[in-house]
Design an enzyme around this catalytic site. Structure first.
Site, PDB file in Angstrom:
ATOM      1  N   HIS A 267       3.616   0.387   1.947  1.00  0.00           N
ATOM      2  CA  HIS A 267       2.856  -0.374   0.944  1.00  0.00           C
ATOM      3  C   HIS A 267       3.427  -1.790   0.898  1.00  0.00           C
ATOM      4  O   HIS A 267       3.412  -2.503   1.889  1.00  0.00           O
ATOM      5  CB  HIS A 267       2.962   0.392  -0.389  1.00  0.00           C
ATOM      6  CG  HIS A 267       2.040  -0.053  -1.479  1.00  0.00           C
ATOM      7  ND1 HIS A 267       1.008  -0.928  -1.296  1.00  0.00           N
ATOM      8  CD2 HIS A 267       2.006   0.272  -2.814  1.00  0.00           C
ATOM      9  CE1 HIS A 267       0.365  -1.120  -2.448  1.00  0.00           C
ATOM     10  NE2 HIS A 267       0.967  -0.399  -3.386  1.00  0.00           N
ATOM     11  N   HIS A 308      -4.497  -0.471   7.797  1.00  0.00           N
ATOM     12  CA  HIS A 308      -4.708  -0.401   6.349  1.00  0.00           C
ATOM     13  C   HIS A 308      -5.508   0.849   6.035  1.00  0.00           C
ATOM     14  O   HIS A 308      -6.398   1.222   6.798  1.00  0.00           O
ATOM     15  CB  HIS A 308      -5.471  -1.649   5.866  1.00  0.00           C
ATOM     16  CG  HIS A 308      -5.336  -1.874   4.405  1.00  0.00           C
ATOM     17  ND1 HIS A 308      -6.127  -1.232   3.496  1.00  0.00           N
ATOM     18  CD2 HIS A 308      -4.478  -2.652   3.696  1.00  0.00           C
ATOM     19  CE1 HIS A 308      -5.757  -1.607   2.283  1.00  0.00           C
ATOM     20  NE2 HIS A 308      -4.770  -2.468   2.369  1.00  0.00           N
ATOM     21  N   ASP A 366       0.146  -8.546   4.780  1.00  0.00           N
ATOM     22  CA  ASP A 366       1.604  -8.608   4.821  1.00  0.00           C
ATOM     23  C   ASP A 366       2.133  -9.201   6.109  1.00  0.00           C
ATOM     24  O   ASP A 366       3.254  -9.712   6.142  1.00  0.00           O
ATOM     25  CB  ASP A 366       2.193  -7.194   4.648  1.00  0.00           C
ATOM     26  CG  ASP A 366       2.015  -6.714   3.233  1.00  0.00           C
ATOM     27  OD1 ASP A 366       2.037  -7.558   2.337  1.00  0.00           O
ATOM     28  OD2 ASP A 366       1.834  -5.507   3.034  1.00  0.00           O
TER      29      ASP A 366
HETATM   30  N1  ACO Z   1       0.977   0.982  14.376  1.00  0.00           N
HETATM   31  C1  ACO Z   1       0.628   1.950  15.232  1.00  0.00           C
HETATM   32  N2  ACO Z   1      -0.262   2.930  14.982  1.00  0.00           N
HETATM   33  C2  ACO Z   1      -0.817   2.938  13.749  1.00  0.00           C
HETATM   34  C3  ACO Z   1      -0.492   1.961  12.788  1.00  0.00           C
HETATM   35  C4  ACO Z   1       0.437   0.956  13.119  1.00  0.00           C
HETATM   36  N3  ACO Z   1       0.785  -0.002  12.253  1.00  0.00           N
HETATM   37  N4  ACO Z   1      -1.188   2.205  11.660  1.00  0.00           N
HETATM   38  C5  ACO Z   1      -1.924   3.309  11.905  1.00  0.00           C
HETATM   39  N5  ACO Z   1      -1.705   3.748  13.174  1.00  0.00           N
HETATM   40  C6  ACO Z   1      -2.367   4.879  13.815  1.00  0.00           C
HETATM   41  C7  ACO Z   1      -1.834   6.198  13.297  1.00  0.00           C
HETATM   42  O1  ACO Z   1      -0.765   6.669  14.073  1.00  0.00           O
HETATM   43  C8  ACO Z   1      -3.053   7.092  13.370  1.00  0.00           C
HETATM   44  O2  ACO Z   1      -3.178   7.518  14.703  1.00  0.00           O
HETATM   45  P1  ACO Z   1      -3.870   8.962  15.021  1.00  0.00           P
HETATM   46  O3  ACO Z   1      -5.311   8.823  14.607  1.00  0.00           O
HETATM   47  O4  ACO Z   1      -3.723   9.092  16.503  1.00  0.00           O
HETATM   48  O5  ACO Z   1      -3.116   9.992  14.225  1.00  0.00           O
HETATM   49  C9  ACO Z   1      -4.219   6.150  13.071  1.00  0.00           C
HETATM   50  O6  ACO Z   1      -3.751   4.832  13.442  1.00  0.00           O
HETATM   51  C10 ACO Z   1      -4.628   6.137  11.614  1.00  0.00           C
HETATM   52  O7  ACO Z   1      -3.497   5.847  10.826  1.00  0.00           O
HETATM   53  P2  ACO Z   1      -3.147   6.608   9.471  1.00  0.00           P
HETATM   54  O8  ACO Z   1      -1.675   6.507   9.212  1.00  0.00           O
HETATM   55  O9  ACO Z   1      -3.760   7.959   9.469  1.00  0.00           O
HETATM   56  O10 ACO Z   1      -3.924   5.693   8.443  1.00  0.00           O
HETATM   57  P3  ACO Z   1      -3.612   5.562   6.925  1.00  0.00           P
HETATM   58  O11 ACO Z   1      -4.827   5.006   6.322  1.00  0.00           O
HETATM   59  O12 ACO Z   1      -3.058   6.817   6.369  1.00  0.00           O
HETATM   60  O13 ACO Z   1      -2.391   4.492   6.900  1.00  0.00           O
HETATM   61  C11 ACO Z   1      -1.139   2.510   6.762  1.00  0.00           C
HETATM   62  C12 ACO Z   1      -2.527   3.163   6.640  1.00  0.00           C
HETATM   63  C13 ACO Z   1      -0.089   3.304   5.958  1.00  0.00           C
HETATM   64  C14 ACO Z   1      -1.202   1.103   6.159  1.00  0.00           C
HETATM   65  C15 ACO Z   1      -0.740   2.464   8.244  1.00  0.00           C
HETATM   66  O14 ACO Z   1      -1.696   1.711   8.969  1.00  0.00           O
HETATM   67  C16 ACO Z   1       0.653   1.877   8.465  1.00  0.00           C
HETATM   68  O15 ACO Z   1       1.651   2.606   8.350  1.00  0.00           O
HETATM   69  N6  ACO Z   1       0.753   0.537   8.782  1.00  0.00           N
HETATM   70  C17 ACO Z   1       2.026  -0.104   8.930  1.00  0.00           C
HETATM   71  C18 ACO Z   1       2.621  -0.433   7.570  1.00  0.00           C
HETATM   72  C19 ACO Z   1       1.892  -1.565   6.868  1.00  0.00           C
HETATM   73  O16 ACO Z   1       1.636  -2.612   7.442  1.00  0.00           O
HETATM   74  N7  ACO Z   1       1.611  -1.345   5.571  1.00  0.00           N
HETATM   75  C20 ACO Z   1       0.958  -2.356   4.734  1.00  0.00           C
HETATM   76  C21 ACO Z   1      -0.299  -1.857   4.165  1.00  0.00           C
HETATM   77  S1  ACO Z   1      -1.161  -3.166   3.391  1.00  0.00           S
HETATM   78  C22 ACO Z   1      -0.502  -3.326   1.882  1.00  0.00           C
HETATM   79  O17 ACO Z   1       0.177  -2.527   1.285  1.00  0.00           O
HETATM   80  C23 ACO Z   1      -0.803  -4.640   1.245  1.00  0.00           C
END
Ligand code: ACO
Length: 430
Positions: A267, A308, A366
């Site tokens: 987050h 996201h 971010d």
């Molecule tokens: N790098 C690599 N792979 C990713 C990333 C990433 N940053 N984000 C998502 N994926 C992949 C996942 O592994 C998943 O793959 P799969 O379908 O093969 O299992 C797919 O994309 C979907 O991702 P989920 O984690 O299921 O998506 P969710 O909606 O639950 O998560 C999140 C969103 C937590 C933001 C995720 O994208 C992440 O961890 N990003 C990095 C952290 C980040 O930048 N957070 C800031 C969020 S914005 C904010 O708070 C203002």
């Protein structure tokens, strides 16, 4: 299976047919009202609240597929271009944009609440100098409830309003104090002749020996960072504030809970994590190796600042932030900073990569805010604190919205998979 049919969905379980009302908002998908399902002996199952609307809200609307973000109906791009952070705070709190008089009065009110009780500075001394500023923020924000007994009646509209003003006004002061404490420098008092963002920069960077000349481009970028973080509907920290508030807890305690939820790297902690990740990657030649790690299902590594939960298109805040990022880098002449160059290279490569395209992973707000804050000279541990400061009007608006209407204590159900009833075995028989 629930099927949409007029205003009612039907859920068939064996011979049982349960009718579930379908509710429509002004925007976004219809929602199936399952609140009476428990009375029929069933719960719904939705870990992570991926498909669950937990409340009604009039504050913010997001269409993640189209990359739309509206606050009280106004697009974020228009607010970022024509408005400013305090005007957005007023809009969030009150529902409409202020007239010129209302804005002057509001800005004046916020300015006159920026100081914190002198006694509060004693709290900081209880922390180690190397404490993470988010740990300090959780503590001192919750501690505010020990100072404002005069305004803790959550059923009193005036109390709720004054608390909202106090929180918005005091967060930058507390944020800057947490930084100054880590540096071993004296706290710098707020100045009422400066605007919100200028004042924050002043409290961060001035010392009793030296004034801080606020660069207007940096101050504008700071204001934008606050503005772009102001609210984002039912995200994890806002939902935490609502859940804590649903017990009748006081608003300072609820905001402290929101700050704690924001701290995580999935987050608000992502902006700090972006810079830590860039430091770990270290050099352009390693980008390929780290992209490979990010794609490997058995490796927990992710490219921080990408992806996201809601936006499966470009985060509209990220577009504005990208522009501000360029302005700041040009103004400061730091385009050739190796970490900032690495960030730009990573952004380009990831945007062209099949995995990121297919999974609709775009840079989020971010990614760029971290780069801007680094360029301004703000240490990485402070990034999430700045996010928390910006998000405060959103948290308090949602809390107020909930408290103003009928609400129930937030109490999710579960799918229990633990042992069934068993008898206690005395220790000598185990
Ligand atoms: N790098 C690599 N792979 C990713 C990333 C990433 N940053 N984000 C998502 N994926 C992949 C996942 O592994 C998943 O793959 P799969 O379908 O093969 O299992 C797919 O994309 C979907 O991702 P989920 O984690 O299921 O998506 P969710 O909606 O639950 O998560 C999140 C969103 C937590 C933001 C995720 O994208 C992440 O961890 N990003 C990095 C952290 C980040 O930048 N957070 C800031 C969020 S914005 C904010 O708070 C203002």
């Amino acid at each position: 299976m629930a099927e949409k049919g007029g205003k009612v969905a039907q859920l068939h379980i064996g011979d049982l047919c349960i009718e579930l009302p379908i509710l429509s908002g002004n925007e976004g998908p219809d929602v199936i009202d399952v609140s009476n399902l428990a009375a029929q002996g069933y719960f719904t199952y939705d870990p992570g609240f991926v498909s669950t609307a937990a409340c009604d809200s009039n504050v913010t609307y997001i269409d993640g597929d189209k990359g739309i973000l509206l606050h009280r109906g106004y697009p974020i791009e228009q607010l970022a271009e024509h408005s400013d952070y305090l005007e957005l705070c007023y809009l969030l709190l009150n529902g409409d944009l202020p007239t010129a008089d209302e804005k002057t009065r509001f800005v004046n009110t916020i300015k006159h609440h920026t100081m914190v009780h002198e006694q509060l500075s004693q709290f900081f001394k209880g922390f180690r100098r190397d404490a993470h500023p988010m740990a300090i923020m959780c503590g001192v924000t919750g501690a505010l409830s020990a100072f404002y007994h005069d305004s803790l009646d959550i059923d009193n509209w005036d109390h709720r309003r004054i608390t909202a003003h106090r929180l918005i006004a005091k967060m930058p002061t507390l944020a800057a104090m947490s930084y100054k404490y880590s540096q071993g420098e004296p706290f710098i008092y707020p100045r009422n002749d400066l605007d919100y963002a200028e004042n924050f920069l002043h409290m961060m960077f001035a010392t009793p020996c030296e004034n801080y000349e606020v660069n207007p481009i940096i101050a504008k970028a700071m204001d934008r960072i606050f503005l772009l973080h102001a609210d984002h509907e039912q995200n994890a920290s806002t939902s935490t504030v609502r859940l804590a508030g649903s017990t009748g807890a006081n608003p300072f305690a609820c905001i402290a809970a929101g700050i704690a939820a924001l701290w995580g790297p999935a987050h608000g902690g992502a902006n700090e994590a972006v810079l830590n990740m860039l430091a770990e990657i270290g050099d352009e030649k390693n980008i390929g190796k780290y992209l490979k790690k990010a794609k490997d299902k058995n490796d927990p590594f992710r490219i921080m600042g990408f992806g996201h939960r809601v936006y499966k298109n470009y985060d509209p805040r990220a577009k504005v932030m990208q522009q501000t990022c360029r302005e700041v880098l040009d103004e400061l002449g730091v385009r050739d900073d190796p970490i900032l160059q690495l960030a730009q290279k990573l952004e380009k490569i990831a945007l062209e990569d099949e995995y990121f395209i297919e999974k609709k992973l775009y840079p989020n707000v971010d990614f760029y805010s971290g780069i801007i804050l680094k360029a301004i000279g703000i240490p990485t541990e402070m990034f999430t604190v700045i996010f928390a400061t910006g998000r405060t009007p959103g948290w308090i608006t949602h809390w107020n919205e909930m408290i103003s209407g009928p609400y129930k204590i937030g109490r999710p159900r579960q799918l229990y998979k633990g042992p069934s009833r068993r008898d206690y075995v005395p220790i000598e028989d185990r």
